[in-house]
Design an enzyme around this catalytic site. Structure first.
Site, mmCIF file in Angstrom:
data_model
loop_
_atom_site.group_PDB
_atom_site.id
_atom_site.type_symbol
_atom_site.label_atom_id
_atom_site.label_comp_id
_atom_site.label_asym_id
_atom_site.label_seq_id
_atom_site.Cartn_x
_atom_site.Cartn_y
_atom_site.Cartn_z
ATOM 1 N N ALA A 12 20.498 40.894 -83.337
ATOM 2 C CA ALA A 12 21.006 41.502 -84.572
ATOM 3 C C ALA A 12 19.932 42.351 -85.232
ATOM 4 C CB ALA A 12 21.473 40.418 -85.532
ATOM 5 N N ARG A 18 26.282 52.184 -90.005
ATOM 6 C CA ARG A 18 27.658 52.589 -90.325
ATOM 7 C C ARG A 18 28.318 51.712 -91.384
ATOM 8 N NH1 ARG A 18 31.319 53.100 -85.467
ATOM 9 N NH2 ARG A 18 29.725 52.204 -84.123
ATOM 10 N N LYS A 25 24.281 43.650 -91.839
ATOM 11 C CA LYS A 25 25.645 43.682 -91.292
ATOM 12 C C LYS A 25 26.199 42.293 -90.983
ATOM 13 C CE LYS A 25 26.540 45.424 -87.053
ATOM 14 N NZ LYS A 25 26.803 46.509 -86.080
ATOM 15 N N GLY A 81 15.885 48.500 -77.504
ATOM 16 C CA GLY A 81 16.985 48.195 -76.584
ATOM 17 C C GLY A 81 17.270 46.708 -76.509
ATOM 18 N N ASP A 106 27.078 40.745 -84.246
ATOM 19 C CA ASP A 106 28.230 41.413 -84.858
ATOM 20 C C ASP A 106 29.519 41.218 -84.049
ATOM 21 O OD1 ASP A 106 27.662 42.971 -82.681
ATOM 22 O OD2 ASP A 106 27.366 44.839 -83.805
ATOM 23 N N ALA A 410 51.610 20.496 -132.643
ATOM 24 C CA ALA A 410 51.463 21.899 -132.243
ATOM 25 C C ALA A 410 50.577 22.651 -133.226
ATOM 26 C CB ALA A 410 52.837 22.550 -132.163
HETATM 27 C C1 UD1 Z 1 25.854 47.148 -75.583
HETATM 28 C C2 UD1 Z 1 25.707 47.078 -74.068
HETATM 29 C C3 UD1 Z 1 26.984 47.602 -73.435
HETATM 30 C C4 UD1 Z 1 28.178 46.807 -73.940
HETATM 31 C C5 UD1 Z 1 28.234 46.803 -75.454
HETATM 32 C C6 UD1 Z 1 29.282 45.831 -75.923
HETATM 33 C C7 UD1 Z 1 23.351 47.442 -73.592
HETATM 34 C C8 UD1 Z 1 22.324 48.407 -73.164
HETATM 35 N N1 UD1 Z 1 24.610 47.906 -73.676
HETATM 36 O O1 UD1 Z 1 25.954 48.508 -75.906
HETATM 37 O O2 UD1 Z 1 26.898 47.495 -72.025
HETATM 38 O O3 UD1 Z 1 29.368 47.346 -73.402
HETATM 39 O O4 UD1 Z 1 26.979 46.394 -76.003
HETATM 40 O O5 UD1 Z 1 29.442 45.924 -77.314
HETATM 41 O O6 UD1 Z 1 23.056 46.278 -73.794
HETATM 42 N N2 UD1 Z 1 20.149 45.246 -80.663
HETATM 43 C C9 UD1 Z 1 18.925 44.755 -81.037
HETATM 44 N N3 UD1 Z 1 17.817 45.467 -80.747
HETATM 45 C C10 UD1 Z 1 17.852 46.639 -80.070
HETATM 46 C C11 UD1 Z 1 19.127 47.146 -79.695
HETATM 47 C C12 UD1 Z 1 20.254 46.425 -80.015
HETATM 48 O O7 UD1 Z 1 18.827 43.688 -81.629
HETATM 49 O O8 UD1 Z 1 16.795 47.204 -79.815
HETATM 50 C C13 UD1 Z 1 21.349 44.466 -80.998
HETATM 51 C C14 UD1 Z 1 22.258 45.162 -81.994
HETATM 52 O O9 UD1 Z 1 21.949 44.756 -83.316
HETATM 53 C C15 UD1 Z 1 23.644 44.673 -81.581
HETATM 54 C C16 UD1 Z 1 23.493 44.422 -80.089
HETATM 55 O O10 UD1 Z 1 22.112 44.312 -79.845
HETATM 56 O O11 UD1 Z 1 23.977 43.451 -82.186
HETATM 57 C C17 UD1 Z 1 24.111 45.542 -79.250
HETATM 58 O O12 UD1 Z 1 23.439 46.741 -79.500
HETATM 59 P P1 UD1 Z 1 24.200 48.123 -79.533
HETATM 60 O O13 UD1 Z 1 23.221 49.182 -79.781
HETATM 61 O O14 UD1 Z 1 25.389 48.060 -80.390
HETATM 62 O O15 UD1 Z 1 24.651 48.210 -77.995
HETATM 63 P P2 UD1 Z 1 25.786 49.122 -77.407
HETATM 64 O O16 UD1 Z 1 25.274 50.489 -77.256
HETATM 65 O O17 UD1 Z 1 27.035 48.940 -78.165
HETATM 66 CA CA CA Z 2 27.667 48.081 -80.208
#
Ligand code: UD1
Ligand code: CA
Length: 462
Positions: A12, A18, A25, A81, A106, A410
């Site tokens: 998270a 957004r 969030k 990532g 989330d 009353a």
């Molecule tokens: C990710 C997956 C994707 C999947 C999708 C499902 C990866 C590379 N991709 O994509 O295959 O279909 O979720 O919803 O994993 N987060 C961190 N630190 C970071 C990046 C992200 O804590 O450096 C957390 C975010 O807060 C979130 C979750 O990881 O809770 C997913 O990150 P998000 O960037 O939404 O991934 P997607 O691009 O949606």
């Molecule tokens: Ca996502």
């Protein structure tokens, strides 16, 4: 085989931009409970003995919310990532040897059974090294895709941005929820690189590394509505709608009548007995228990209240925290009750405020009765005995006690205790003027006829 301990790594650290919010969030509520706690409930139910939350910005908000539950916090300073994020949980899980479930903060509706299914799949005889939770959404959007055979053996995981046309046509999507033995997880995560379309360290790449090692990786499928992710206020409202729809269906399945289900809003912890009837437009806040045979009439707000068998509430009633309605008591239109007990069979049928009060069994509280419980600094108690009768439009100025079987006439403003069986009347002496109204009307009509309608009536005298 020894039972494998389970740890959850909840990611998270994303910015959640957004949401356009100062609140993290994952702390936005669904049915009155922060979304991350919905997920924690599921993880607890699935037996996740350890839980590590990976957060970036607004870490202190998340910490304050989860600390009482013994959840660990790991910090990801830069969002490099999902693989990098998961790796930040390593220090918190030092010495832990078991199965890790990586999931997203989330995505609050993940079910305990699904977590267990994923874990069981990882432990199956064919010994996969990674098990991924997949789903087939109506709209495949920009989800990562899973290329797998009919038995769920994964051939490839690919992010949307890196996918070919043919791969994008695949409907099976990655939920992100992943099960791996911790002994495998850390070394795999450390090997993940960032040579891809976004330059991020992708969690799904651990599958590719396992496959390159000649190991098996598998997908377990589940329903799309369990994996709804919340990125905006609109998606938060969708999640609320899904939760409410399920709760309403459950309430009806368990023997409650909802006349217009779509207009009844439950809280995450609302408890409802059998043969309860809930009329349209009722909102429950946290902490409500309704026993059997309760009727909630239209347009009520009920928060922090316990309502016993056979009580009738509403229409247009607010029951606020600390309300306890005992068997068969009734509270009617435009009544507010807060921090008060209504004894069995007691009635407050209209236009009343009962705050910091104890009302005895079968007492009758007349229309417009107010317990004056607050002087701007402190709150005071009103105690009303069994079978007492409080006449309409009375002000009970707390602290004050009204005895059993007492009658308050009353319009009384009662500031001193009323003894058992006493009649108390607190009113000004009445002025009686026979015929005075008739004479007044005659005089005024005459003046108006003479065009002198604005003359003062003072001259007329008493
Ligand atoms: C990710 C997956 C994707 C999947 C999708 C499902 C990866 C590379 N991709 O994509 O295959 O279909 O979720 O919803 O994993 N987060 C961190 N630190 C970071 C990046 C992200 O804590 O450096 C957390 C975010 O807060 C979130 C979750 O990881 O809770 C997913 O990150 P998000 O960037 O939404 O991934 P997607 O691009 O949606
Ligand atoms: Ca996502």
């Amino acid at each position: 085989m020894a039972e494998q301990p389970l740890a959850a790594i909840i990611l998270a650290a994303g910015q959640g931009t957004r949401m356009k919010s100062d609140l993290h969030k994952v702390l936005h509520p669904i049915a009155g409970l922060p979304m991350l706690h919905h997920l924690l409930e599921s993880l607890n139910a699935a037996g996740a003995a350890r839980q590590v939350f990976v957060v970036g910005a607004r870490r202190e908000q998340v910490e304050a919310s989860v600390a009482p539950r013994g959840v660990d916090i790991a910090h990801q300073a830069e969002q490099l990532g999902t693989a990098h994020a998961a790796l930040q949980a390593k220090a918190a899980l030092t010495g832990f040897d078991g199965i890790a479930i990586v999931c997203f903060g989330d995505t609050p509706f993940l079910k305990p059974e699904t977590i267990s299914r994923l874990k069981e799949r990882l432990l199956a005889k064919d010994a996969p090294r990674v098990a991924v939770l997949g789903f087939v959404p109506e709209d495949t959007k920009a989800y990562g895709r899973i290329i797998a055979d009919a038995s769920g053996n994964i051939a490839k995981m690919v992010e949307f941005k890196d996918a070919s046309e043919a791969e994008r046509a695949v409907k099976l999507c990655n939920s992100g929820v992943t099960a791996v033995r911790t002994a495998d997880l850390w070394p795999l995560l450390e090997r993940v690189g960032n040579d891809n379309a976004t330059g991020e360290y992708y969690l799904p790449d651990i599958v590719m590394l396992a496959l390159a090692d000649g190991d098996r990786a598998v997908v377990v499928e589940t329903d799309a509505d369990e994996l709804i992710g919340i990125n905006s206020r609109a998606e938060l409202a969708e999640a609320e709608a899904i939760w409410q729809a399920r709760r309403r269906a459950q309430a009806m399945a368990e023997g409650a009548t909802l006349i217009a289900p779509d207009t009844v809003w439950f809280a995450y912890d609302t408890v409802i007995g059998r043969d309860v009837v809930i009329q349209p437009n009722v909102v429950f806040g946290p902490g409500v228990t309704l026993a059997d045979n309760v009727v909630i009439r239209a347009f009520c707000e009920i928060v922090g209240a316990t309502v016993a068998d056979g009580c009738i509430v509403g229409p247009f009633t607010r029951l606020l925290p600390g309300t306890e309605m005992q068997q068969g008591s009734r509270v009617g239109n435009f009544v507010e009750v807060k921090n008060a007990v209504l004894g069995a069979g007691a009635k407050a049928n209209h236009l009343t405020y009962l705050g910091d009060a104890t009302v005895g069994a079968n007492a009758n509280i007349g229309a417009g009765t107010i317990t004056c419980n607050y002087d701007g600094y402190f709150k005071y108690q009103t105690v009303i005995g069994d079978n007492a009768f409080i006449g309409s439009n009375s002000a009970l100025i707390a602290p004050v006690k009204i005895g059993r079987d007492a009658i308050v006439a009353a319009g009384s403003a009662v500031s001193r205790d009323v003894a058992d069986g006493e009649l108390r009347m607190v009113r000004a002496e009445q002025l009686v003027k026979p015929g005075r109204a008739d004479r007044f009307h005659d005089a005024m009509r005459k003046k108006k006829r003479e065009g002198n309608w604005h003359a003062s009536i003072v001259a007329e005298g008493a």
